[in-house]
Design an enzyme around this catalytic site. Sequence first.
Site, PDB file in Angstrom:
ATOM      1  CB  CYS A 120      10.071   4.171  -1.663  1.00  0.00           C
ATOM      2  SG  CYS A 120       9.598   2.588  -2.244  1.00  0.00           S
ATOM      3  CB  CYS A 204       2.485   0.040  -2.433  1.00  0.00           C
ATOM      4  SG  CYS A 204       2.947   1.486  -1.632  1.00  0.00           S
ATOM      5  CB  CYS A 236      10.407   1.554   0.966  1.00  0.00           C
ATOM      6  SG  CYS A 236       9.977   1.664   2.779  1.00  0.00           S
TER       7      CYS A 236
END
Length: 246
Positions: A120, A204, A236
């Site tokens: 991340c 994602c 993240c």
Amino acid sequence: MKHIVEPDLMAVNKLLQDLTAADRIRWAVETFGKDAVLLSSMQSSASVLMHYFYSMELENEILFVDTGYHFRETLLLRDEFMRRYKLNMVTLYPELTPEQQEKNFERKLYLFADGQKECCRLRKTVPFLNHMKQYGRKLAMVGLRRSEGGRRAKLNPLLQDPRTHGYTLHPIFDWTDKQIQTYLQEYDVPVHPLHKQNYPSIGCECCTTSVEPGEDPRAGRWRHLVSAGDEGPKYCNINCSDGSGI
């Protein structure tokens, strides 16, 4: 509205608390000029803010970080906003492709609890911070809201971001889910299609799943890293607001 070079956080938060979302955005642009940008996740709250930029005829940058792992629908939504509203959308990219990163680390970082945070950081946070520093951007607007709970439940309108020596503004920090949906419907704003497929929180593709009825809205994020006695990651950390300061 008074031009403030170095905002007094307490005074400005008191000012912003009772303003509308549009006036909070207007304050940011009047105060920081082109160095006030929007960081867009392409989720519903970001759709609201991108539409505000359009309706207010702002030419400020809207930053989107293409991690290389996004859902196809996420990228298509970005493109639709660019076509429909002619926004100043700037797509940022990590230094390495997913394939290069995998080769360097000899594994897919996102598959491991000790690798997710670095994945991340490299693919989301670093591209964002590099852009902010390189171009001297001083304020990033984001769509985080108190109603999301967790660390976000105590959000203030304005927060210092020590990473950029600047600030983060939450223009809709006090909005409810109902307010978000009402705005999107009233102005016929494009919405990420996965929201209607039980994806309340979308990151994602490799790290996001749908959620079941009754589950926490963020339960679909990094579900594969949840283990016995460990809830797994929740954020993240591209947003300073999700850090230890709240």
